[in-house]
Design an enzyme around this catalytic site. Sequence first.
Site, PDB file in Angstrom:
ATOM      1  N   CYS A 115       0.767  -1.293  -0.516  1.00  0.00           N
ATOM      2  CA  CYS A 115      -0.137   0.050   0.072  1.00  0.00           C
ATOM      3  C   CYS A 115       1.140   1.484   0.325  1.00  0.00           C
ATOM      4  CB  CYS A 115      -0.761  -0.147   1.172  1.00  0.00           C
ATOM      5  SG  CYS A 115      -1.884  -1.557   1.194  1.00  0.00           S
ATOM      6  N   HIS A 252      -3.118   7.499   2.236  1.00  0.00           N
ATOM      7  CA  HIS A 252      -3.456   6.449   1.519  1.00  0.00           C
ATOM      8  C   HIS A 252      -5.430   5.949   1.508  1.00  0.00           C
ATOM      9  CE1 HIS A 252      -3.921   2.010   0.490  1.00  0.00           C
ATOM     10  NE2 HIS A 252      -3.395   2.032   2.076  1.00  0.00           N
ATOM     11  N   ASN A 282      -9.614  -0.129  -0.334  1.00  0.00           N
ATOM     12  CA  ASN A 282      -8.708   0.154   0.208  1.00  0.00           C
ATOM     13  C   ASN A 282      -8.276  -0.407  -1.706  1.00  0.00           C
ATOM     14  OD1 ASN A 282      -5.919  -0.507   0.269  1.00  0.00           O
ATOM     15  ND2 ASN A 282      -5.732  -0.894   1.735  1.00  0.00           N
TER      16      ASN A 282
HETATM   17  O1  UT7 Z   1      -3.822  -1.026   3.540  1.00  0.00           O
HETATM   18  C1  UT7 Z   1      -3.014  -1.362   4.041  1.00  0.00           C
HETATM   19  C2  UT7 Z   1      -3.223  -0.876   5.771  1.00  0.00           C
HETATM   20  N1  UT7 Z   1      -4.585  -1.414   6.145  1.00  0.00           N
HETATM   21  C3  UT7 Z   1      -5.135  -1.434   6.553  1.00  0.00           C
HETATM   22  O2  UT7 Z   1      -4.723  -0.536   7.233  1.00  0.00           O
HETATM   23  C4  UT7 Z   1      -5.957  -1.467   7.920  1.00  0.00           C
HETATM   24  C5  UT7 Z   1      -6.491  -1.869   9.023  1.00  0.00           C
HETATM   25  N2  UT7 Z   1      -7.167  -1.811  10.203  1.00  0.00           N
HETATM   26  C6  UT7 Z   1      -8.526  -1.290   9.791  1.00  0.00           C
HETATM   27  O3  UT7 Z   1      -8.933  -1.238   8.802  1.00  0.00           O
HETATM   28  C7  UT7 Z   1      -9.319  -1.797  10.135  1.00  0.00           C
HETATM   29  O4  UT7 Z   1      -8.680  -3.038  11.356  1.00  0.00           O
HETATM   30  C8  UT7 Z   1     -10.353  -3.066  10.361  1.00  0.00           C
HETATM   31  C9  UT7 Z   1     -11.264  -2.652   9.465  1.00  0.00           C
HETATM   32  C10 UT7 Z   1      -9.809  -3.894   9.505  1.00  0.00           C
HETATM   33  C11 UT7 Z   1     -11.592  -3.762  11.062  1.00  0.00           C
HETATM   34  O5  UT7 Z   1     -11.651  -2.969  12.167  1.00  0.00           O
HETATM   35  P1  UT7 Z   1     -11.419  -2.968  13.723  1.00  0.00           P
HETATM   36  O6  UT7 Z   1     -12.421  -1.885  14.625  1.00  0.00           O
HETATM   37  O7  UT7 Z   1     -10.364  -3.089  13.663  1.00  0.00           O
HETATM   38  O8  UT7 Z   1     -12.689  -4.357  14.532  1.00  0.00           O
HETATM   39  P2  UT7 Z   1     -11.723  -5.687  14.667  1.00  0.00           P
HETATM   40  O9  UT7 Z   1     -10.915  -6.098  13.124  1.00  0.00           O
HETATM   41  O10 UT7 Z   1     -11.279  -5.749  15.848  1.00  0.00           O
HETATM   42  O11 UT7 Z   1     -13.025  -6.273  14.717  1.00  0.00           O
HETATM   43  C12 UT7 Z   1     -14.074  -5.748  15.789  1.00  0.00           C
HETATM   44  C13 UT7 Z   1     -15.661  -7.703  15.007  1.00  0.00           C
HETATM   45  C14 UT7 Z   1     -14.942  -8.380  16.133  1.00  0.00           C
HETATM   46  O12 UT7 Z   1     -15.624  -9.484  16.435  1.00  0.00           O
HETATM   47  P3  UT7 Z   1     -15.653  -9.599  17.548  1.00  0.00           P
HETATM   48  O13 UT7 Z   1     -14.328 -10.808  18.214  1.00  0.00           O
HETATM   49  O14 UT7 Z   1     -15.209  -8.516  18.970  1.00  0.00           O
HETATM   50  O15 UT7 Z   1     -16.060 -10.961  17.980  1.00  0.00           O
HETATM   51  C15 UT7 Z   1     -14.645  -9.695  14.334  1.00  0.00           C
HETATM   52  O16 UT7 Z   1     -14.609 -10.499  13.595  1.00  0.00           O
HETATM   53  O17 UT7 Z   1     -16.066  -6.939  14.332  1.00  0.00           O
HETATM   54  C16 UT7 Z   1     -15.489  -8.339  14.009  1.00  0.00           C
HETATM   55  N3  UT7 Z   1     -15.653  -8.092  12.247  1.00  0.00           N
HETATM   56  C17 UT7 Z   1     -17.261  -8.228  11.080  1.00  0.00           C
HETATM   57  N4  UT7 Z   1     -17.973  -8.099  12.069  1.00  0.00           N
HETATM   58  C18 UT7 Z   1     -18.890  -7.944  10.088  1.00  0.00           C
HETATM   59  C19 UT7 Z   1     -14.061  -8.696  11.456  1.00  0.00           C
HETATM   60  N5  UT7 Z   1     -15.000  -8.373   9.957  1.00  0.00           N
HETATM   61  C20 UT7 Z   1     -16.054  -8.263   9.932  1.00  0.00           C
HETATM   62  C21 UT7 Z   1     -16.953  -7.709   8.914  1.00  0.00           C
HETATM   63  N6  UT7 Z   1     -18.701  -7.648   9.474  1.00  0.00           N
HETATM   64  N7  UT7 Z   1     -16.634  -7.822   8.130  1.00  0.00           N
END
Ligand code: UT7
Length: 325
Positions: A115, A252, A282
Amino acid sequence: MTTIRPVIRGTGHYLPARIVPNAEFAAQLETSDEWIVSRSGIERRHFAAEGEFTSDLATHAARAALANAGMDAGQIDAVIVATSTPDYTFPAVATQVQAGLGITSGFAFDIQAVCAGFVFALANASGLIAAGQARRVLVIGAETFSRILDWSDRGTCVLFGDGAGAVVLEGLPGTGQSDDRGVLACDLNSDGQYRELLYVDGGVSRNGQAGVLRMQGREVFRHAVEKLAATAQTVLDRAGLQASDVDWLVPHQANLRIIRGTAQKMGLPMEKVVVTVQDHGNTSAASIPLALSVANTEGRLRPGDLVLTEAIGGGLSWGAVLLRW
Ligand code: UT7
């Protein structure tokens, strides 16, 4: 003191025709439009058609950038493509773009910094221009991340999209002062100890397969705001400028919460931030040139504006380029 400044003379972008709204994922996975929008800011993304490849996207974007610059392909000395999703293991996508544009001289190569690829490519192109190796360089970010997604992993497949953006960079005389047009400062960083936070689980040497993207999203997020704000400050310091001098932050486009957090840390209001993540998702190395091209097309970037681009991705690799439009 006279110096050569790499100036952006034109921008262009290309997005595949197929637009995929969040609802399409909600129909197949345990996810929802509400979750995707609230956690990432993404509302839709484009996916390449069958038979449409990264080099096709890159060539379309390059043509648009040349048209915007009012230049012919024959005036280009070098083509650099930032991508992690090349058509082939080799040759480089850049040579396919070269052939597509009918360029038979100069040189062409790819850069792979995921990225952060476009920031790395822009910094390298600037270095080549400053060293007198090239005068006019096509710098392109192009990706088909839809080809490396695990469609059963809701934590990653809803986040990425396909697209390409390009700029024509030309070395023009400057004074060496921070009011020059063109690239004023670059900062590149990598720290491979974090390589397992975001990677693809295949490769020619490992298993002969393309593999799919694996990400510890929360961990990457934790690094992102801190490292992006730090690299932004570094380029400002190198140019002797301050965040309050910045007219446009073109970050980005991975996650609206990361974009907001970085802008907030820098003390920049969101009115000064170009945001396209809602429409593109992204697109990895393509996201910054896409955002630059969209903002330019909308007439938002004015000659003399101070533009700061920053990105972070797999590696981890991150960096920033500060330039005057
Ligand atoms: O471009 C390269 C660099 N990449 C990035 O910058 C991405 C960086 N990370 C992010 O953008 C975020 O961490 C995400 C968008 C990937 C995730 O957001 P988050 O607020 O960090 O969520 P999380 O990973 O902590 O997940 C929260 C909950 C989890 O459930 P539990 O464990 O709390 O029960 C996940 O299993 O959301 C769940 N979850 C989803 N729920 C519905 C994960 N993906 C999904 C989904 N729909 N698509």
